[in-house]
Motif scaffolding. Structure first.
Motif, PDB file in Angstrom:
ATOM      1  N   GLY A  60       0.862  -1.127  -0.097  1.00 15.24           N
ATOM      2  CA  GLY A  60      -0.014   0.009   0.006  1.00 15.24           C
ATOM      3  C   GLY A  60       0.776   1.372   0.092  1.00 15.24           C
ATOM      4  O   GLY A  60       0.544   2.260  -0.735  1.00 15.24           O
ATOM      5  N   ALA A  61       2.085   1.192   0.904  1.00 16.94           N
ATOM      6  CA  ALA A  61       3.038   2.408   0.775  1.00 16.94           C
ATOM      7  C   ALA A  61       3.528   2.663  -0.458  1.00 16.94           C
ATOM      8  O   ALA A  61       3.776   3.891  -0.838  1.00 16.94           O
ATOM      9  N   LEU A  62       3.570   1.873  -1.273  1.00 15.98           N
ATOM     10  CA  LEU A  62       4.294   1.858  -2.529  1.00 15.98           C
ATOM     11  C   LEU A  62       3.307   2.185  -3.536  1.00 15.98           C
ATOM     12  O   LEU A  62       3.617   2.800  -4.829  1.00 15.98           O
ATOM     13  N   GLY A  63       2.224   1.830  -3.331  1.00 20.18           N
ATOM     14  CA  GLY A  63       0.881   2.231  -4.132  1.00 20.18           C
ATOM     15  C   GLY A  63       1.038   1.575  -5.321  1.00 20.18           C
ATOM     16  O   GLY A  63       0.593   1.787  -6.568  1.00 20.18           O
ATOM     17  N   ILE A  64       1.479   0.299  -5.241  1.00 20.22           N
ATOM     18  CA  ILE A  64       1.419  -0.499  -6.717  1.00 20.22           C
ATOM     19  C   ILE A  64      -0.044  -0.955  -7.042  1.00 20.22           C
ATOM     20  O   ILE A  64      -0.963  -1.148  -6.168  1.00 20.22           O
ATOM     21  N   PRO A  65      -0.611  -0.497  -8.215  1.00 18.40           N
ATOM     22  CA  PRO A  65      -1.893  -0.674  -8.835  1.00 18.40           C
ATOM     23  C   PRO A  65      -2.155  -2.108  -8.833  1.00 18.40           C
ATOM     24  O   PRO A  65      -1.305  -3.041  -8.834  1.00 18.40           O
ATOM     25  N   GLY A  66      -3.293  -2.613  -9.363  1.00 16.46           N
ATOM     26  CA  GLY A  66      -3.912  -3.751  -9.490  1.00 16.46           C
ATOM     27  C   GLY A  66      -4.649  -4.316  -8.637  1.00 16.46           C
ATOM     28  O   GLY A  66      -5.251  -3.563  -7.643  1.00 16.46           O
ATOM     29  N   GLU A  67      -4.826  -5.668  -8.778  1.00 21.48           N
ATOM     30  CA  GLU A  67      -6.222  -6.329  -7.830  1.00 21.48           C
ATOM     31  C   GLU A  67      -5.353  -6.672  -6.472  1.00 21.48           C
ATOM     32  O   GLU A  67      -4.010  -6.364  -6.245  1.00 21.48           O
ATOM     33  N   ARG A  68      -6.039  -7.178  -5.444  1.00 21.67           N
ATOM     34  CA  ARG A  68      -5.675  -7.498  -4.194  1.00 21.67           C
ATOM     35  C   ARG A  68      -5.891  -8.785  -3.921  1.00 21.67           C
ATOM     36  O   ARG A  68      -6.444  -9.308  -2.870  1.00 21.67           O
ATOM     37  N   SER A 109      -4.527 -12.906  -2.519  1.00 20.26           N
ATOM     38  CA  SER A 109      -3.549 -13.168  -1.449  1.00 20.26           C
ATOM     39  C   SER A 109      -2.181 -13.607  -2.294  1.00 20.26           C
ATOM     40  O   SER A 109      -2.338 -13.815  -3.450  1.00 20.26           O
ATOM     41  N   ASP A 134       1.406  -4.184 -12.312  1.00 25.43           N
ATOM     42  CA  ASP A 134       0.056  -4.400 -12.348  1.00 25.43           C
ATOM     43  C   ASP A 134       0.145  -5.793 -11.534  1.00 25.43           C
ATOM     44  O   ASP A 134       1.195  -6.596 -11.516  1.00 25.43           O
ATOM     45  N   SER A 154      -8.277 -14.272  -6.399  1.00 23.32           N
ATOM     46  CA  SER A 154      -8.169 -14.859  -5.450  1.00 23.32           C
ATOM     47  C   SER A 154      -6.661 -14.924  -4.876  1.00 23.32           C
ATOM     48  O   SER A 154      -6.180 -14.179  -4.105  1.00 23.32           O
ATOM     49  N   ARG A 155      -5.909 -16.129  -5.384  1.00 19.53           N
ATOM     50  CA  ARG A 155      -4.602 -15.942  -5.128  1.00 19.53           C
ATOM     51  C   ARG A 155      -3.991 -15.317  -6.295  1.00 19.53           C
ATOM     52  O   ARG A 155      -4.568 -15.306  -7.229  1.00 19.53           O
ATOM     53  N   ASP A 160       2.684 -17.119  -8.207  1.00 17.55           N
ATOM     54  CA  ASP A 160       1.567 -17.079  -7.176  1.00 17.55           C
ATOM     55  C   ASP A 160       1.875 -16.232  -5.859  1.00 17.55           C
ATOM     56  O   ASP A 160       1.286 -16.328  -5.123  1.00 17.55           O
ATOM     57  N   THR A 161       3.269 -15.862  -5.940  1.00 18.50           N
ATOM     58  CA  THR A 161       3.753 -15.171  -4.882  1.00 18.50           C
ATOM     59  C   THR A 161       4.566 -13.711  -5.473  1.00 18.50           C
ATOM     60  O   THR A 161       5.395 -14.035  -6.421  1.00 18.50           O
ATOM     61  N   VAL A 187      -6.929  -1.696  -9.295  1.00 17.85           N
ATOM     62  CA  VAL A 187      -6.960  -0.162  -9.306  1.00 17.85           C
ATOM     63  C   VAL A 187      -6.038   0.152 -10.143  1.00 17.85           C
ATOM     64  O   VAL A 187      -4.745  -0.136  -9.981  1.00 17.85           O
ATOM     65  N   MET A 217      -5.480   6.234  -9.478  1.00 18.56           N
ATOM     66  CA  MET A 217      -4.759   6.504  -8.329  1.00 18.56           C
ATOM     67  C   MET A 217      -4.335   7.934  -8.507  1.00 18.56           C
ATOM     68  O   MET A 217      -4.726   8.664  -7.693  1.00 18.56           O
ATOM     69  N   GLN A 219      -0.248   7.139   2.005  1.00 16.97           N
ATOM     70  CA  GLN A 219      -1.368   6.322   1.440  1.00 16.97           C
ATOM     71  C   GLN A 219      -0.830   4.942   1.914  1.00 16.97           C
ATOM     72  O   GLN A 219       0.305   4.345   1.910  1.00 16.97           O
ATOM     73  N   ILE A 220      -1.909   4.251   2.313  1.00 12.76           N
ATOM     74  CA  ILE A 220      -1.522   2.887   2.949  1.00 12.76           C
ATOM     75  C   ILE A 220      -2.313   1.904   2.230  1.00 12.76           C
ATOM     76  O   ILE A 220      -1.957   0.728   2.234  1.00 12.76           O
TER      77      ILE A 220
END
Lengths: 410, 125, 494
Positions: free
Chosen positions: A123-131, A133, A215, A220-221, A247-248, C286, C291, C310-311
């Motif tokens: 989050g601190a990097l602000g990488i875009p994309g899905e979330r 695991s 991105d 899911s994973r 996957d990681t 996103v 952003m 931003q978190i």
């Protein structure tokens, strides 16, 4: 309310070294408050070797380095409490701690802030994309593997060439995961050269500089990441996108001093280090509140953390004896090519150790400390890189009573 | 410099300084070494050229302990190409808590001149 | 075939959960089928979390009516269901003459809708309310507020469950058929097909949110056009909430609120949403450009949006029912007695669905009551108690919590000061949810600055121990979101 000469917040390498040195200087009314179940801090999960070369003259694993200090603590019966989380530090040095014995309130004459650092998150990097695991910081993956016997990954991509990231590349490979590559947004690696050799090259893991994740895929994973090249302003170059199926995603993108408690107490932070502004006594803007180790500025080697905490203990002991320390009114500024310095303020009356990091790679350079145009101290370096902290002792003789100091790469 | 002389740069891994060491090599023999700041650097380049060695530091399973794993390391470096065979041996080990740092859990691993020792105290549950 | 139900609600978002709770006031055998592993995984949990005043909707619409009604009952709901709600007010900030005209129109519309507490204020008053705001004047809506959308939904669902409603997660409805109720009868039951078996029910309620058209089609009520409006958000760290006492909006239109900055009940700040039309209702990625644009746009309202604060980011999708010209329609809540008798069909429940969830639910249940006599459930208890948050207690309260339950003295999540007692309560939640995000949203663990870096391992271990699951069975959030691939070293089997 319990009164203490010194309350040490954190039982990692800095806290242990500070406690021992305080004790050895005759300050016995102290307590270490450690939030985890054991003393040792992050070293407990850093099971690789390479620690202690300068301190002990041999290569130890993280747990061994910590245990060497813990043994000394135990031998002297220095009081400590594990599973003790500090909830609040006030500007008059009261400390609320949650312990196994319930809530405790301490009134300290001096407080030692040695809480270490935490990792920058996605989050601190602000990488875009899905979330999905499967996105872990390197330290989290390291904890799962080395403390909990849990495997977090099969097909791995690593973002960031920090030391923990590279060490995890090797660790994951040894445990059967496949590490496809390490990507670094900067034009130079952020970890130590030896780790590039023994953690990446030895295992045929490629390191791509000037690349970043643009991105993240997977509802899911994690199913994959998009990697792009970046230009000299670190902006992704359109058309260079490449997909990696994995996957990681392991993030090793920097450490941030963990100063939540400090700021609540009113400790002023340096925006460059994200740690406290300190003087040559490692004292913050609040008299009697000291900081050292990774909560002050992120170190490359634990040996230096221990040394710094011992220097802090020296000052804190004087503070306890005298009730105050000599004032420090001369500021030190980070000049050309220098990211930050510790300390940021000095008295000018005593020798001190200057710590700094350079902003980029230099060869055959001079690190120069100047005041009013005069050279106060110089360190010649064959090679200076951001991954390594640079330290040298500055003699007080040449320092004048007035005038800001500035350290630069020349 | 004759045609068969090659220049090779090594990054020393012995300590965090990571010296860049340049070696002139002819027919597998080192003619000159520059850039190292201590004798260990010179020894490292010789070793890398003839028989590179490394250490590893993984974990072994602990039963009945307050922690599931105890970290281990090797007492001496092993040949680079033995890393995975040694890793396989370490994976097979199970020890019973309590365990103490410094305890040897495997002597002469894979017949090599190196021992696997515990690096973390693990109390019994 | 599972047992037969009187009513099955499809969807455990805020509306489905509210309907379940309203149904539990009657003697009905009710179940909720949810395709995700928890409540509130889609639109209900992915929004600004604002309790709206009711002024931004056309007069006479259900949206206006339910919004005003929902706003008015929020204190009581918050008390009954124990979720955080703050009536902090909000400001719609303008600069130009055109803005002023639009705000005057909004005021007038609000008055007609029954929205109260609206006032036009000058720059001086505006800066008293929100010191850092950028703007010349504003409409102040005193009754607007913020809530925790997840705990609101959990509260509704847990209360419904406590009053007898069954919840089935990981139960996606893949088809709906009909079965004759008896050999002689012309009457029928609905059969809802799921991957885990069929469910028989007399009544069906379509509260599927983003899936409303799919379910509507399955019921035979065809022809609805539903588009997705995707809004992206960025979240700023907790310390910034202190600089934003209430949500700050630009001047709205009746179909789009505009990019705004909103404090959360926990002191974070959300920035968003933008509005992209999408037809993929399950892609929540996103994009970078969104952003960047969000931060830039919202900085015109409030100057404290910085990258280093931003978190996290997230997005949500609103299901909008549109006509053939693409014009956004009102909520549709109907029973088509001719086509699909005993099926309450809810279509296009978008904003203000969170504010209006309970009035929407009451309206839906009234449609059933018009057609069938419902017997009151005399045992209905509207009170639900949430997990006591250690960090929100005074030092004295904390001491007595610890005295009562020593697990309160063990802090698992350092950033948010969440204790073992809270994590255990969340793991054993009444709905039986067992995902990492289920714990996160119920306790706030893992939501702080380190973003689970230090505490997720401990929470994962507790879940294994408490639920008797293996590490490979622990999911992060959605089905298939495995967290761990196994153990490094397997214990030898004894």
């Amino acid at each position: 309310m319990e009164k203490k000469d010194v309350v040490i917040i954190g039982g990692g390498p800095a806290g242990l070294a500070a406690a021992l040195e305080l004790y050895n200087k005759g300050i016995h009314d102290i307590i270490i408050l450690e939030r985890e179940n054991h003393l040792g801090g992050i070293l407990r999960q850093c099971i690789h070797d390479g620690f202690g070369l300068s301190r002990f003259g041999k290569s130890l694993s993280g747990p061994e380095y910590a245990q060497a200090f813990i043994n000394e603590i135990e031998k002297r019966h220095i009081p400590y409490m594990t599973n003790a989380t500090v909830l609040e530090l006030t500007n008059d040095k009261q400390i609320y701690a949650m312990t196994r014995e319930g809530l405790k309130l301490y009134q300290a004459k001096a407080v030692v802030l040695v809480m270490g650092c935490r990792e920058r998150s996605r989050g601190a990097l602000g990488i875009p994309g899905e979330r999905p695991s499967g996105v872990f910081t390197a330290g989290t993956a390291q904890a799962y593997m080395n403390l909990y016997n849990r495997m977090p990954a099969k097909e791995v991509v690593i973002l960031g060439s920090g030391d923990i990231g590279m060490i995890m590349a090797r660790r994951l490979t040894l445990e059967g995961a496949h590490v496809q590559a390490v990507f670094e947004i900067m034009p130079h690696p952020s970890g130590l050269p030896r780790n590039i050799i023994q953690c990446l090259e030895d295992y045929n893991i490629p390191l791509y500089l000037n690349h970043t994740v643009t991105d993240i895929h997977g509802g899911s994973r994690l199913t994959g990441v998009t990697i792009s090249q970046v230009d000299e302003k670190l902006a992704p170059i359109p058309g260079t996108e490449k997909e990696y199926t994995c996957d990681t995603l392991i993030l090793s993108v920097g450490l941030i001093p963990d100063n939540l408690l400090s700021t609540d107490a009113g400790v002023t932070l340096d925006p460059h280090t994200k740690g406290a502004y300190v003087d040559e006594h490692f004292q913050t803007n609040i008299p009697g509140v000291f900081a050292a180790g990774n909560v002050l500025h992120v170190h490359d080697l634990v040996d230096f953390v221990s040394l710094e905490a011992e220097a802090l203990a020296h000052s804190a002991a004087s503070y306890i004896h005298d009730g105050m320390l000599p004032p420090c009114n001369l500021a030190i500024k980070a000049g050309n090519g220098v990211g930050h310095t510790i300390p940021q303020k000095i008295s000018g009356d005593m020798d001190f150790k200057l710590s700094l990091r350079v902003r980029s790679h230099y060869r055959d350079c001079r690190i120069v400390l100047r005041q009013n145009g005069e050279e106060i101290a110089v360190k010649k370096m064959k090679k200076a890189i951001p991954a390594e902290m640079i330290q040298f002792t500055v003699k007080s003789e040449k320092i004048q009573k007035h005038g800001e100091l500035e350290v630069s790469v020349e | 410099m004759s045609e068969s002389t090659i220049k090779k740069t090594y990054t020393c891994i012995i300590c965090p300084n990571g010296c860049d060491i340049e070696a002139e090599i002819k027919d597998g023999e080192i003619l000159s070494i520059t850039g190292h700041t201590c004798p260990k650097g010179e020894a490292y380049v010789h070793q890398e050229l003839t028989a590179p060695t490394r250490t590893i530091a993984p974990s072994v399973l602990v039963t009945g302990g307050e922690l599931p794993l105890a970290s281990v390391r090797l007492t001496k470096p092993i040949p680079k190409d033995m890393i995975f065979p040694v890793m396989d041996e370490i994976k097979k080990l199970t020890i019973t808590a309590p365990v103490c740092e410094g305890t040897v859990v495997l002597e002469k691993v894979c017949g090599l001149d190196s021992e696997v020792i515990i690096t973390k105290n693990v109390k019994a549950k | 075939m599972k047992e037969a139900y009187d009513v099955i609600v499809i969807g455990a978002g805020v509306v489905g959960s509210a309907i379940a709770r309203e149904l539990s006031r009657y003697q009905l055998k009710t179940a909720v089928l949810e395709k995700n592993l928890d409540v509130c995984n889609e639109t209900s949990g992915r929004n600004s979390a604002v309790v709206h005043g009711g002024f931004a909707y056309d007069e006479g619409t259900l949206k206006a009516r339910f919004c005003v009604a929902g706003n008015q009952m929020m204190e009581q709901l918050s008390k009954e269901l124990d979720f955080p709600f703050i009536r902090c007010g909000k400001v719609l900030v303008g600069n130009t003459d055109e803005d002023m005209k639009q705000l005057e129109r909004t005021m007038a519309q609000g008055a007609k809708n029954g929205a109260t507490g609206l006032e036009l204020i000058d720059g001086e008053k505006l800066h008293q309310l929100v010191p850092a705001v950028v703007g010349k004047f504003a409409m102040w809506s005193k009754t607007s507020g913020i809530l925790d959308p997840f705990l609101f939904t959990v509260g509704l669902a847990e209360n419904a469950h406590a009053n007898g409603v069954s919840f089935f997660f990981d139960h996606e409805v893949t088809g709906i058929s009909r079965e004759a109720a008896g050999e002689e009868s012309s009457d029928f039951h609905y059969i809802l097909h799921t991957p885990h078996g069929d469910f028989k029910t007399r009544w069906v309620v379509n509260a599927a949110g983003l899936g409303c058209k799919v379910i509507s089609d399955m019921l035979g009520i065809t022809g609805y056009r539903v588009v997705g409006s995707k809004g992206n958000y960025i979240i700023l760290k907790k310390q910034l909430g202190a600089l934003l006492p209430m949500p700050v909006y630009p001047v709205p239109s009746n179909t789009y609120m505009g990019i705004h900055v909103t404090p959360t009940v926990d002191g974070n700040v959300t920035v968003g949403p933008d509005a992209d039309l999408v037809d993929n209702f399950s892609y929540y990625g996103v994009p970078q450009e969104n952003m960047d644009a969000l931060a830039e746009s919202a900085s015109n309202l409030w100057p404290h949006i910085h990258k280093e604060d931003q978190i996290r980011n997230f997005s949500g999708i609103l299901p909008k029912w549109v006509d053939e010209h693409g014009v956004i329609q009102d909520f549709k809540i109907e029973v088509k007695d001719d086509i699909a008798p005993r099926a309450v069909n809810l279509v296009g429940i978008e904003s203000p669905g969170l504010t209006g969830a309970v009035p929407i639910a009451q309206y839906a249940v009234a449609l059933i009551k018009e057609r069938e006599e419902l017997k009151e459930n005399l045992d209905f208890n509207p009170i639900r108690k949430g997990i006591t948050r250690f960090a929100s207690c005074t030092r004295e309260q904390q001491a007595s919590l610890i005295a009562e339950n020593p697990d309160y003295s063990d802090i698992i999540c350092q950033c948010e000061e969440i204790t073992r007692a809270e994590i255990l309560a969340a793991i054993h939640n009444p709905l039986g949810v067992s995902t990492m995000t289920g714990i996160k949203y119920r306790t706030r663990a893992m939501m702080g600055g380190c973003q689970a870096g230090f505490c997720q391992m401990k929470i994962e271990q507790l879940m294994e121990q408490e639920l008797g699951k293996s590490e490979t069975e622990i999911c992060y959030s959605r089905k298939g979101s495995w967290l761990l691939s196994g153990k490094l070293r397997e214990e030898p089997s004894t």
